[in-house]
Design an enzyme around this catalytic site. Sequence first.
Site, PDB file in Angstrom:
ATOM      1  N   SER A 159     -82.942 -41.175 -67.063  1.00 55.78           N
ATOM      2  CA  SER A 159     -82.561 -41.403 -65.901  1.00 55.78           C
ATOM      3  C   SER A 159     -83.019 -40.171 -64.765  1.00 55.78           C
ATOM      4  O   SER A 159     -83.696 -39.267 -65.389  1.00 55.78           O
ATOM      5  CB  SER A 159     -80.945 -41.187 -65.566  1.00 55.78           C
ATOM      6  OG  SER A 159     -80.556 -39.820 -65.788  1.00 55.78           O
ATOM      7  N   ASP A 160     -83.363 -40.631 -63.539  1.00 60.78           N
ATOM      8  CA  ASP A 160     -83.667 -39.332 -62.807  1.00 60.78           C
ATOM      9  C   ASP A 160     -82.578 -38.481 -62.694  1.00 60.78           C
ATOM     10  O   ASP A 160     -81.300 -38.940 -63.250  1.00 60.78           O
ATOM     11  CB  ASP A 160     -84.167 -39.778 -61.365  1.00 60.78           C
ATOM     12  CG  ASP A 160     -85.000 -39.141 -60.668  1.00 60.78           C
ATOM     13  OD1 ASP A 160     -85.046 -37.710 -60.810  1.00 60.78           O
ATOM     14  OD2 ASP A 160     -85.597 -39.330 -59.446  1.00 60.78           O
ATOM     15  N   GLU A 161     -82.741 -37.104 -62.213  1.00 57.59           N
ATOM     16  CA  GLU A 161     -81.710 -36.273 -62.467  1.00 57.59           C
ATOM     17  C   GLU A 161     -80.623 -36.591 -61.696  1.00 57.59           C
ATOM     18  O   GLU A 161     -80.577 -36.514 -60.151  1.00 57.59           O
ATOM     19  CB  GLU A 161     -82.304 -34.824 -62.071  1.00 57.59           C
ATOM     20  CG  GLU A 161     -81.474 -33.725 -62.232  1.00 57.59           C
ATOM     21  CD  GLU A 161     -81.941 -32.277 -62.119  1.00 57.59           C
ATOM     22  OE1 GLU A 161     -81.251 -31.434 -61.829  1.00 57.59           O
ATOM     23  OE2 GLU A 161     -83.020 -32.202 -61.971  1.00 57.59           O
ATOM     24  N   ALA A 163     -79.359 -39.658 -61.467  1.00 54.07           N
ATOM     25  CA  ALA A 163     -79.177 -40.983 -60.937  1.00 54.07           C
ATOM     26  C   ALA A 163     -77.939 -41.682 -61.631  1.00 54.07           C
ATOM     27  O   ALA A 163     -77.553 -42.676 -61.015  1.00 54.07           O
ATOM     28  CB  ALA A 163     -80.451 -41.569 -61.253  1.00 54.07           C
TER      29      ALA A 163
END
Length: 779
Positions: free
Chosen positions: A308-310, A312
């Site tokens: 995941s993006d940080e 997200a």
Amino acid sequence: MPCGPRGPSRAMPCGSREPSRAMPCRALPAAALGLRVLVLSAALGAGAVRAQPPPFPFWDPSLPWQRRLDDLLSRLSPAELVLQVARGGAMGNGPAPPIPRLGIAPYNWNTECLRGDAEAPGWATAFPQALGLAAAFSPELIYRVANATATEVRAKHNSFASAGRYSDHTGLSCFSPVLNIMRHPLWGRNQETYGEDPFLSGELARSFVQGLQGQHPRYVKASAGCKHFSVHGGPENIPVSRLSFDAKVLERDWRMTFLPQFQACVRAGSYSFMCSYNRINGVPACANKKLLTDILRGEWGFDGYVVSDEGAVELIMLGHHYTRSFLETAVASVNAGCNLELSYGMRNNVFMHIPQALAMGNITLQMLRDRVRPLFYTRMRLGEFDPPAMNPYSSLDLSVVQSPEHRNLSLEAAVKSFVLLKNVRGTLPLRAQDLSSQHLAVVGPFADNPRVLFGDYAPVPEPQYIYTPRRGLEMLGANVSFAAGCSEPRCQRYTRAELVKAVGAADVVLVCLGTGVDVETEAKDRSDLSLPGHQLELLQDAVQAATGRPVILLLFNAGPLDVSWAQAHDGVGAILACFFPAQATGLAIARVLLGEVGASPAGRLPATWPAGMHQVPPMENYTMEGRTYRYYGQEAPLYPFGYGLSYTTFRYRDLVLSPPVLPVCANLSVSVVLENTGLRDSEEVVQLYLRWEQSSVPVPRWQLVAFRRVAVLAGREAKLSFQVLAEQRAVWAQDWHLEPGTFTLFAGGQQPGQKTRAPSEVLSARFSVTGTARPLRAC
């Protein structure tokens, strides 16, 4: 367009289902296995169990990868499996914890490698920002930059691991490259991308992934991770937050613009993808089964992991309100296809609720093992579970960091990234023999401020290797005066008197303007195209004070700027787009201004520069209508995609298409002759565009289908050959289809039919496709 075959797929030796081109596998004596385990045990940190465990099969390098993974995963408890997917790294969320009883060390997944070892402790070589690298239109250059980056990442990781350091940015798994389309000129993260074209982005992605991961048949130097997946390209904060934004996209635009470069990344062998913050038609990317399972794994055959993006995953609930609890969020994201949570430093993050989901039957234990499997496969291919002597990358040490070879490559990359936008009356190149008797004025907020020359996600080199424009030009032997005029890029305070004084005594004036991360960056969009603050006033004052002497405008930016005044005004003799060249900025500028050997500008714009805000659509509207050169409106932009001038002239002739009539599934061969008709050796970026003359569905007005950066000596010519794949003609109509009809192929150093153009011609020829329409997969 879907991406065509671009070289061999990821090598999977030793028991792979694919044909192996690997070194033969060999068994190691138990003593060697034991020594390896002892070394790893010593690195586990305080409190770790240091006793030698038995030589489990997953430590045996003679076994096939999948058998080793089966053994390893069978030994992990549900609690251990959960911790492996819940600790993606970042601000205390990592590293993935050790498993001392198995001799497994910690691992940090959070590493940035966009153009150098960014944000890791210690020095690193800083290459130009990604958008500048894209302007070079050179997959070969991208490959070399990525490979040099991986060398430094690996060397520093070896040092960190030997010291038991597993903090952020110490690992080997890179959150790079960034493959989002530069769909809007004001997006704050344009600088991290490869521009606005999906084919160009896909070709550069392929080279970056293969360069970063290396060509060893068994081991990966550093693993690539393509982001941000998908339909992500603004807004950051204007007019709404990226953390809750819903990108509403037509299926056709999704398939023809936002996905092709990511498919190229899969074909190049990337080990990971990063799912983005946004929703896609109402469903958050990190909980989007259609995206992460149906398309990525089902259609494209991806077998790596999704991180995941940080934050997200947390934002699925907290930002999008798509779920009502972290438990529900864990179920949604894990079942959709997310393998690894990178949280905002939360220890009790979303994936820590997986045990409850397991108990309730919402996630199966087999699903959890499936999510962990590619994590350990990646670590195996990085060499973690083999004896170091088997892996040549294990011997890299800190002596390779900032090596002369890497510093020279940084300079070469900067030189190749520059785009000459204007050059009247032979303003450039300057004559080296004149400089000793001349006075240069270097002015503006980018003239001597190292901080503003790097852009976002920049490595930090030693200060001695950083050359500002002022420092680089002082090495030419001229008398250089300097005035910032503004102390920072926003240029809210402007001192006119110091600027006029510096310019008044100069024979040549260089004005250094732009944006920098103060103006455009992650979480910060621009509100318009204008030069920030008083920068235009600074330029106008410099032109007035120069009273007819040469004025050269150097631009340091990513998103397009409105420099229409400079383009139209006779007082500005040349404009050079430099992007964010990083440590070698001043050296590269000096070489290009003089037109030294190998430094005749040949970069091309990787994105369209609008003529004004009236050509800029709303940021939050995700239709491609009116966006990028492929769908631009009728009014001409200030500078088109693919545009750039040279110090020499080129002529194109003898465009040949073979065969001129081809079956619907056949590829097209193209040849063209390029002649350097000027007086200087130089490089040229040859560009091929395809136009559909009939189509059953909406298509781009034309599409880049091939390009090549080629060096041609003055007075010489080169015959170039290209192949346009059948699938590059495909259109999306509920599936990829090939259709019969007439097509036009354009070949030249720029797009066809542009108002702002280079002096060379663009050739065109038609070919026809016969047969009946059919799905691409049927060919």
